[in-house]
Design a protein around this motif. Structure first.
Motif, PDB file in Angstrom:
ATOM      1  N   ALA A   1     -22.018 -12.250   2.129  1.00 24.75           N
ATOM      2  CA  ALA A   1     -22.364 -11.988   1.597  1.00 24.75           C
ATOM      3  C   ALA A   1     -23.091 -10.632   1.552  1.00 24.75           C
ATOM      4  N   LEU A   2     -22.860 -10.010   2.747  1.00 22.90           N
ATOM      5  CA  LEU A   2     -23.224  -8.533   2.836  1.00 22.90           C
ATOM      6  C   LEU A   2     -21.978  -7.685   1.630  1.00 22.90           C
ATOM      7  N   ASP A   3     -20.614  -8.303   1.695  1.00 21.61           N
ATOM      8  CA  ASP A   3     -20.201  -7.280   0.373  1.00 21.61           C
ATOM      9  C   ASP A   3     -20.532  -6.957  -1.355  1.00 21.61           C
ATOM     10  N   ARG A   4     -21.066  -8.201  -1.102  1.00 22.21           N
ATOM     11  CA  ARG A   4     -21.940  -9.019  -2.846  1.00 22.21           C
ATOM     12  C   ARG A   4     -23.229  -7.688  -2.874  1.00 22.21           C
ATOM     13  N   THR A   5     -23.955  -7.907  -1.665  1.00 15.76           N
ATOM     14  CA  THR A   5     -25.135  -7.310  -1.639  1.00 15.76           C
ATOM     15  C   THR A   5     -25.261  -5.606  -1.980  1.00 15.76           C
TER      16      THR A   5
END
Length: 282
Positions: free
Chosen positions: A139-143
């Motif tokens: 989720a961090l990478d996607r954000t």
């Protein structure tokens, strides 16, 4: 704008760097004459206190001049991201019209994404959340990828939908973290969205409590035990945190803390800094 920008669990990219920003928070955002702002200003119009070098002309006297709202605001690094990355260092002053309008449009969206990056980064520091660390990293990478989209795609992005997806993970993180809070009845208390405006909570045992989105405006939390509490989105404006213990409290942001009152005896998580305007006894 904020009093403090240090102490966050993530890197400098999630800390406001006014020197690398084109004063976007002072132009893009609207504010209304109130206890927080001394005058009305529509979105897209520069604050009269903004200088030509994009610095605030009354930064050291914001509270005295009636701009308390400015001292509690934090862009989580979105200002420099939009200024230097999204628009490649192109100043809105030299490009009035469509480019300036688009810059002011995407700034609040990137600010929301950077706030999510802040929460996700902190979640990854919580040992109890290890079962969901892999999902949190994704989720961090996607954000982060979303923050790097070109202006047109950012403007069309449904940030609300993405926030809902991330919130599922943050809720799970909260459950895991609070379950590990030692002692106290607070961990069994779900006070999400509770109306606690002006509540008398002096010395209250709120260990491990969920205070997500709770309204704690002007609440008396003097000496309260908030260790391991989830404070995401809690409204702490004018809340009295004198001598309160927030050790291990998580999802607490600097803007929330800057809006509250506290003292030298208030115990804080390492992820935030003691506001400069706090007095010795709140």
């Amino acid at each position: 704008m904020s009093d403090q920008s240090a102490g966050r669990p993530a890197g400098s990219e999630l800390r406001g760097d006014c020197g690398s920003c084109f004063g976007l928070c002072c132009v893009a955002l609207p504010f209304a004459a109130s206890a927080d702002f001394a005058l009305d200003k529509p979105a897209g119009k520069p604050c009269p206190n903004l200088r030509d070098d994009h610095r605030c002309g009354i930064h050291a006297r914001l509270r005295q001049k009636g701009f308390t709202g400015c001292t509690v605001y934090d862009c989580f690094g979105a200002g420099q991201k939009v200024s230097q990355v999204t628009f490649g260092g192109q100043d809105w002053r030299g490009a009035p019209g469509e480019r300036a309008r688009r810059m002011f449009e995407v700034f609040p969206l990137v600010r929301q994404l950077h706030e999510l990056l802040w929460y996700l980064s902190e979640a990854l520091t919580l040992p109890a959340a290890r079962p969901v660390h892999a999902e949190l990293r994704r989720a961090l990478d996607r954000t982060e990828q979303l923050t790097l989209l070109p202006p047109e795609e950012l403007a069309a992005l449904d940030v609300g939908a993405h926030r809902q997806e991330v919130n599922v993970l943050l809720l799970r993180t909260s459950e895991l973290a609070r379950a590990g809070t030692p002692g106290g009845r607070g961990r069994r208390k779900d006070r999400r969205g509770a109306d606690l405006i002006g509540a008398r909570l002096k010395g209250a045992d709120l260990r491990g409590a969920s205070l997500r989105g709770a309204y704690l405006i002007a609440a008396d939390l003097t000496g309260a035990d908030l260790r391991g509490a989830d404070l995401i989105g809690a409204d702490l404006r004018d809340a009295n945190l004198t001598d309160a213990d927030l050790t291990g409290a998580f999802f607490l942001t600097q803007p929330q803390l800057n809006a509250a009152r506290g003292s030298a005896g208030t115990r804080l998580p390492k992820s935030v800094a003691r506001p400069a305007h706090w007095t010795a006894r709140g």
